[in-house]
Design an enzyme around this catalytic site. Structure first.
Site, mmCIF file in Angstrom:
data_model
loop_
_atom_site.group_PDB
_atom_site.id
_atom_site.type_symbol
_atom_site.label_atom_id
_atom_site.label_comp_id
_atom_site.label_asym_id
_atom_site.label_seq_id
_atom_site.Cartn_x
_atom_site.Cartn_y
_atom_site.Cartn_z
ATOM 1 N N ARG A 56 52.832 45.856 28.646
ATOM 2 C CA ARG A 56 53.764 46.972 28.466
ATOM 3 C C ARG A 56 54.376 47.337 29.815
ATOM 4 O O ARG A 56 54.032 46.774 30.847
ATOM 5 C CB ARG A 56 53.034 48.185 27.889
ATOM 6 N N GLY A 109 48.714 42.978 33.773
ATOM 7 C CA GLY A 109 49.114 44.265 33.209
ATOM 8 C C GLY A 109 50.460 44.206 32.536
ATOM 9 O O GLY A 109 51.236 45.166 32.560
ATOM 10 N N ALA A 110 50.760 43.075 31.902
ATOM 11 C CA ALA A 110 52.115 42.826 31.395
ATOM 12 C C ALA A 110 52.274 43.072 29.901
ATOM 13 O O ALA A 110 53.282 42.680 29.312
ATOM 14 C CB ALA A 110 52.544 41.397 31.726
ATOM 15 N N TYR A 114 45.427 56.653 44.572
ATOM 16 C CA TYR A 114 46.548 55.776 44.219
ATOM 17 C C TYR A 114 47.415 55.482 45.446
ATOM 18 O O TYR A 114 47.808 54.332 45.689
ATOM 19 C CB TYR A 114 47.376 56.444 43.125
ATOM 20 N N ALA A 129 45.620 53.096 47.774
ATOM 21 C CA ALA A 129 45.615 51.743 47.216
ATOM 22 C C ALA A 129 46.970 51.077 47.369
ATOM 23 O O ALA A 129 47.064 49.898 47.734
ATOM 24 C CB ALA A 129 45.203 51.785 45.742
ATOM 25 N N LYS A 130 48.033 51.832 47.113
ATOM 26 C CA LYS A 130 49.377 51.244 47.158
ATOM 27 C C LYS A 130 49.827 50.941 48.590
ATOM 28 O O LYS A 130 50.571 49.981 48.817
ATOM 29 C CB LYS A 130 50.377 52.166 46.457
ATOM 30 N N VAL A 180 41.034 42.330 35.815
ATOM 31 C CA VAL A 180 41.402 41.798 37.133
ATOM 32 C C VAL A 180 40.396 42.164 38.211
ATOM 33 O O VAL A 180 40.399 41.568 39.291
ATOM 34 C CB VAL A 180 42.813 42.260 37.560
#
Length: 257
Positions: free
Chosen positions: A16, A13-14, A155, A158-159, A65
């Protein structure tokens, strides 16, 4: 000499945001960089903007991913084209925010797939390289939302899962020379948070100001703030640190500011 001379870092996810900020920092310290993104064109463009040191190289890699075949192909390509793999940063992420009674099964599954399944697949592929060479650094991106945040049941879950995953991998991979840590960013200026402002029908600057008021340092974070923590945790200076989550949030998790 830079801390990352001769090292190869793969960052998901790089193209941005925080991921690109980490890529910029590691490149500035000598690393060769693989920018992995769902959009290969965006990944290649981001890689072309990195300021590399010495003989370091950068490539853009396309892949999802959450798909094992994409992940395995990406890791194989990085090792083949950049000559190895030493650092993995699992940064890829999405949001599908909503209150529980409005949240769909698809909203839940998409967030879990990218954050948790994505980190699982990337780590599983990378550890094959790391264990064989008895060296590796894994950094997973958590969030202060792991502590609970209204409208982010998917979210947040998940985190927090990322933190448990990090601790477990630290136990399993530590004997093989692999350090596994996580960072939990607070409010950070990215396209994702700007999109949240738009969804809430708030002016971007006003949204940032309101968030800055909720931490002791009275400012928002920027990708370079997260990148500074990442550069330390993925370096050999942090070789005695593993299984930890570092909140980079201006003190927002301390309570009332």
């Amino acid at each position: 000499m830079g801390r990352y001379d001769g090292r190869v870092a793969l960052i998901t996810g790089a193209a941005r945001g925080i991921g690109f900020g980490i890529a910029e920092r590691l490149a500035a310290e000598g690393a060769s960089i693989a920018v992995l993104d769902l959009d290969e064109t965006a990944a290649a463009e981001a890689a072309s903007r990195l300021e590399l040191q010495g003989d370091a190289r950068a490539i853009g890699v396309g892949g999802n991913v959450a798909k094992a075949a994409d992940v395995d192909a990406a890791v194989e390509r990085v090792v083949a084209e950049l000559g190895g793999l030493h650092v993995l940063v699992n940064n890829a992420g999405i949001t599908r925010d909503n209150l529980l009674f409005k949240m769909t099964e698809e909203d839940w599954d998409l967030v879990m797939d990218v954050h948790l399944k994505g980190a699982f697949l990337m780590c599983k592929a990378a550890q094959k390289v790391f264990v064989e060479q008895k060296y590796g650094k894994i950094l997973n991106l958590s969030s202060i939302s792991a502590l609970g945040n209204r409208g982010q049941a998917n979210y947040s879950a998940a985190k927090m899962g990322i933190q448990a995953f990090t601790r477990t991998l630290a136990l399993e991979l530590g004997p093989f020379g692999v350090n596994v840590n996580a960072v939990g960013p607070g409010f950070t200026v990215t396209e994702m948070t700007d999109a949240t402002a738009a969804r809430l029908k708030l002016d971007v600057d006003e949204f940032r100001r309101l968030n800055a008021e909720h931490n002791p340092v009275r400012r928002v974070g920027y990708p370079e703030d997260i990148a500074a923590a990442a550069a330390f945790l993925c370096s050999d200076e942090a070789s005695y640190i593993t299984g930890q989550t570092l909140y980079v949030d201006g003190g927002g998790t301390l309570g009332s500011a």
